[in-house]
Design a protein around this motif. Structure first.
Motif, short mmCIF file in Angstrom:
data_model
loop_
_atom_site.label_atom_id
_atom_site.label_comp_id
_atom_site.label_asym_id
_atom_site.label_seq_id
_atom_site.Cartn_x
_atom_site.Cartn_y
_atom_site.Cartn_z
N PHE A 41 5.50 3.09 -3.01
CA PHE A 41 4.87 3.41 -1.59
C PHE A 41 5.70 3.27 -0.68
O PHE A 41 5.50 4.07 0.31
CB PHE A 41 3.35 2.57 -1.60
N LEU A 42 6.25 2.16 -0.42
CA LEU A 42 7.10 1.86 0.74
C LEU A 42 8.24 2.75 0.66
O LEU A 42 8.51 3.11 1.90
CB LEU A 42 7.63 0.45 0.47
N LYS A 43 8.81 3.31 -0.21
CA LYS A 43 9.88 4.38 -0.17
C LYS A 43 9.20 5.63 0.39
O LYS A 43 9.78 6.27 1.24
CB LYS A 43 10.40 4.51 -1.44
N LYS A 44 8.06 6.02 0.05
CA LYS A 44 7.24 7.04 0.59
C LYS A 44 7.13 7.09 2.10
O LYS A 44 7.45 8.16 2.66
CB LYS A 44 6.16 7.13 -0.12
N ILE A 45 6.82 5.94 2.57
CA ILE A 45 6.61 6.07 3.97
C ILE A 45 7.90 5.36 4.82
O ILE A 45 7.78 5.09 5.88
CB ILE A 45 5.46 5.02 4.28
N LYS A 46 8.81 5.12 4.02
CA LYS A 46 10.34 4.57 4.56
C LYS A 46 10.06 3.24 5.22
O LYS A 46 10.49 2.85 6.35
CB LYS A 46 10.71 5.51 5.54
N GLY A 47 9.06 2.21 4.60
CA GLY A 47 9.30 0.98 4.94
C GLY A 47 9.78 0.14 4.16
O GLY A 47 10.75 0.42 3.18
N PRO A 48 9.91 -1.13 4.76
CA PRO A 48 10.88 -2.15 4.06
C PRO A 48 10.29 -2.51 2.49
O PRO A 48 9.45 -2.91 2.38
CB PRO A 48 10.92 -3.38 5.09
N GLU A 49 11.19 -2.21 1.48
CA GLU A 49 10.87 -2.45 0.32
C GLU A 49 10.68 -3.96 -0.14
O GLU A 49 10.07 -4.20 -0.80
CB GLU A 49 12.13 -1.85 -0.58
N THR A 50 11.26 -4.69 0.74
CA THR A 50 11.24 -6.27 0.38
C THR A 50 9.66 -6.58 0.78
O THR A 50 9.40 -7.98 0.36
CB THR A 50 12.01 -7.39 1.41
N ILE A 306 -19.97 1.75 3.81
CA ILE A 306 -18.65 1.23 3.65
C ILE A 306 -17.89 2.23 3.04
O ILE A 306 -18.41 2.67 1.82
CB ILE A 306 -18.71 -0.08 2.60
N GLU A 307 -17.02 2.88 3.62
CA GLU A 307 -16.25 3.90 3.12
C GLU A 307 -15.26 3.41 1.91
O GLU A 307 -15.15 2.22 1.73
CB GLU A 307 -15.27 4.37 4.25
N ALA A 308 -15.24 4.46 0.87
CA ALA A 308 -14.32 3.82 -0.24
C ALA A 308 -12.91 3.77 0.08
O ALA A 308 -12.28 4.20 1.23
CB ALA A 308 -14.30 5.24 -1.26
N PHE A 309 -12.29 2.83 -0.76
CA PHE A 309 -10.78 2.46 -0.38
C PHE A 309 -9.95 3.70 -0.70
O PHE A 309 -10.20 4.53 -1.53
CB PHE A 309 -10.32 1.46 -1.21
N ASP A 310 -9.07 4.08 0.29
CA ASP A 310 -8.18 5.29 0.41
C ASP A 310 -6.90 5.00 0.80
O ASP A 310 -6.56 4.61 1.97
CB ASP A 310 -8.72 6.55 1.52
N ILE A 311 -5.84 5.10 -0.28
CA ILE A 311 -4.36 4.50 0.23
C ILE A 311 -4.01 5.20 1.07
O ILE A 311 -3.14 4.76 1.80
CB ILE A 311 -3.68 4.66 -1.45
N LYS A 312 -4.28 6.36 1.46
CA LYS A 312 -3.62 7.21 2.50
C LYS A 312 -4.18 7.19 3.97
O LYS A 312 -3.70 7.60 4.87
CB LYS A 312 -3.76 8.66 2.17
N LYS A 313 -5.18 6.08 4.06
CA LYS A 313 -5.99 5.98 5.20
C LYS A 313 -4.89 5.84 6.49
O LYS A 313 -5.23 6.36 7.62
CB LYS A 313 -6.99 4.83 5.15
N TYR A 314 -4.10 4.87 6.34
CA TYR A 314 -3.30 4.56 7.68
C TYR A 314 -1.73 4.84 7.37
O TYR A 314 -0.83 4.75 8.32
CB TYR A 314 -3.19 2.94 7.52
N GLN A 315 -1.43 5.62 6.38
CA GLN A 315 -0.09 6.35 5.98
C GLN A 315 0.42 7.10 7.02
O GLN A 315 1.59 6.66 7.49
CB GLN A 315 -0.08 7.01 4.59
N GLN A 316 -0.20 8.08 7.56
CA GLN A 316 0.31 8.93 8.52
C GLN A 316 0.48 8.51 9.98
O GLN A 316 1.68 8.58 10.68
CB GLN A 316 -0.53 10.29 8.76
N GLU A 317 -0.38 7.49 10.37
CA GLU A 317 0.08 6.58 11.51
C GLU A 317 1.14 5.89 11.41
O GLU A 317 2.14 5.90 12.57
CB GLU A 317 -1.17 5.57 11.76
N TYR A 318 1.55 5.13 10.34
CA TYR A 318 2.74 4.58 10.18
C TYR A 318 4.17 5.51 10.23
O TYR A 318 4.90 5.28 11.09
CB TYR A 318 2.80 3.69 9.10
N VAL A 319 4.01 6.65 9.42
CA VAL A 319 4.91 7.35 9.49
C VAL A 319 5.37 8.30 10.73
O VAL A 319 6.47 8.35 11.01
CB VAL A 319 4.64 8.58 8.38
#
Length: 369
Positions: A41-50, A306-319
């Motif tokens: 996941f971190l590679k996908k968003i170009k985040g720190p793998e550590t 309560i909305e369902a968990f969505d792994i993509k919810k905050y992804q674009q904001e970070y990218v």
């Protein structure tokens, strides 16, 4: 634990602790995201793998099990899913065995206090990370976040306890190794990892040899681990999960500022009391996933959906954020909290002369305010 507890039950705990609906959603999302923030996941968003807080099955299968590879595995699993209870526990045996024994997970250890203190004043994302770690200290008791046959293995003397008190019955669990087969609590058939005689094989990581039994709130079972000199261990998940929930409410009230100091082995029974029987019924219901029930309770408490968990919810904001602004995004704050937690646990292990996780980096988080 699974998403039913890390997401929906954590939402309930946060709301009972005094957080708003929106704040409770942010906390429970972070708690659940610990199970999804992988290197992939971190590679996908170009985040720190550590900052990885988990490893996908495919990643584990490709993991090296030499000294360096084992350190990487242990840093992740001991920091977030199998927090060691006592890094200085007295145990007979050589240094290698001692180090693995001292990684056995359990509630109310010194590192749990450090985990909660680390999240104080650091925002909702850090609170969520801490709640994931806290909850897992109860569910994952007696297993360690490092590959080890001698610590994590189980054998055929593994029994499920059905009922309580004088009416309790036991039946031997029939473990199988088909990952596509659903666990069957009615017939007592559960899936676990394949036995591997190699001490450091990834099949011997955590509670793989016990399957998902530690993740089911209804489960009561007993077995004979090698590390306990084959003395019987009895695991009462319904009791442990109730303690975990009430400790989360207490810890979240501390993080929110309602309590001056965090103390181990302390639970907010009073706040939970009006809902105790309802929660007990959810915990003890024999079902593989209790998300629907916890969700219904959460919505009853807050009056909000309560909305369902969505792994993509905050992804674009970070990218989309500029490099100098990524730390201000939701995922950026989660990553910072994750790095701090991994660093704290790794350095605590190293300070105890236990190098199974190597030596971590110092990460500081600014207080929110």
């Amino acid at each position: 634990m699974q998403g039913d507890f890390h997401y929906y039950a954590t939402y309930c705990a946060a709301f009972l602790a005094g957080y708003t609906h929106e704040e409770s959603l942010a906390i429970c999302y972070s708690a659940q995201f610990v199970d999804f923030c992988s290197v992939t996941f971190l590679k996908k968003i170009k985040g720190p793998e550590t900052a990885a807080t988990t490893q996908l099955q495919a990643e584990l299968m490709d993991s090296r099990t030499d000294h360096v590879g084992l350190q990487k595995i242990t840093r992740t699993w001991a920091s977030f899913h199998f927090l060691p209870r006592d890094l200085n526990a007295e145990v007979k045996g050589g240094r290698r065995y001692q180090n693995k024994y001292r990684l056995i997970c359990g509630p109310n250890g010194e590192l749990l206090a450090d985990t909660v203190e680390l999240a104080k004043g650091k925002g909702l994302e850090a609170a969520g990370v801490a709640m994931h770690v806290l909850a897992d200290t109860w569910a994952h008791s007696y297993f360690a976040g490092t590959p080890s046959l001698v610590i994590n293995n189980t054998n055929y003397q593994f029994y499920e306890i059905l009922g309580e008190g004088d009416d309790a019955e036991t039946r031997r669990i029939a473990f199988r190794h088909n990952p596509k087969a659903l666990d069957d609590p009615v017939e007592g058939k559960y899936t676990n990892s394949v036995y591997q005689s190699s001490e450091n094989n990834v099949m011997n990581l955590g509670h793989g040899r016990a399957g998902h039994l530690p993740d089911y709130s209804f489960a009561r079972y007993k077995y004979l681990p090698a590390w306990a000199e084959y003395k019987e261990i009895i695991k009462d998940n319904p009791s442990d999960y109730m303690h975990a929930f009430c400790q989360m409410v207490y810890a979240l009230r501390y993080l929110r500022g309602d309590i001056d100091a965090f103390a181990l082995d302390t639970y907010d029974w009073d706040t939970v009391a009006p809902y105790k029987e309802e929660i007990k019924e959810i915990i003890e219901r024999r079902q593989l996933l209790a998300s629907k029930d916890w969700k219904a309770l959460g919505e009853k408490l807050s009056g909000c959906t309560i909305e369902a968990f969505d792994i993509k919810k905050y992804q674009q904001e970070y990218v989309d954020a500029e490099n100098n602004e990524k730390n201000q995004t939701y995922l950026g704050r989660f990553i910072t909290a994750a790095l701090a937690q991994k660093s704290m646990v790794t350095n605590s292990m190293a300070a105890s002369r236990n190098r199974l996780a190597g030596i971590g980096l110092e990460v500081r988080i600014r207080d929110k305010g």
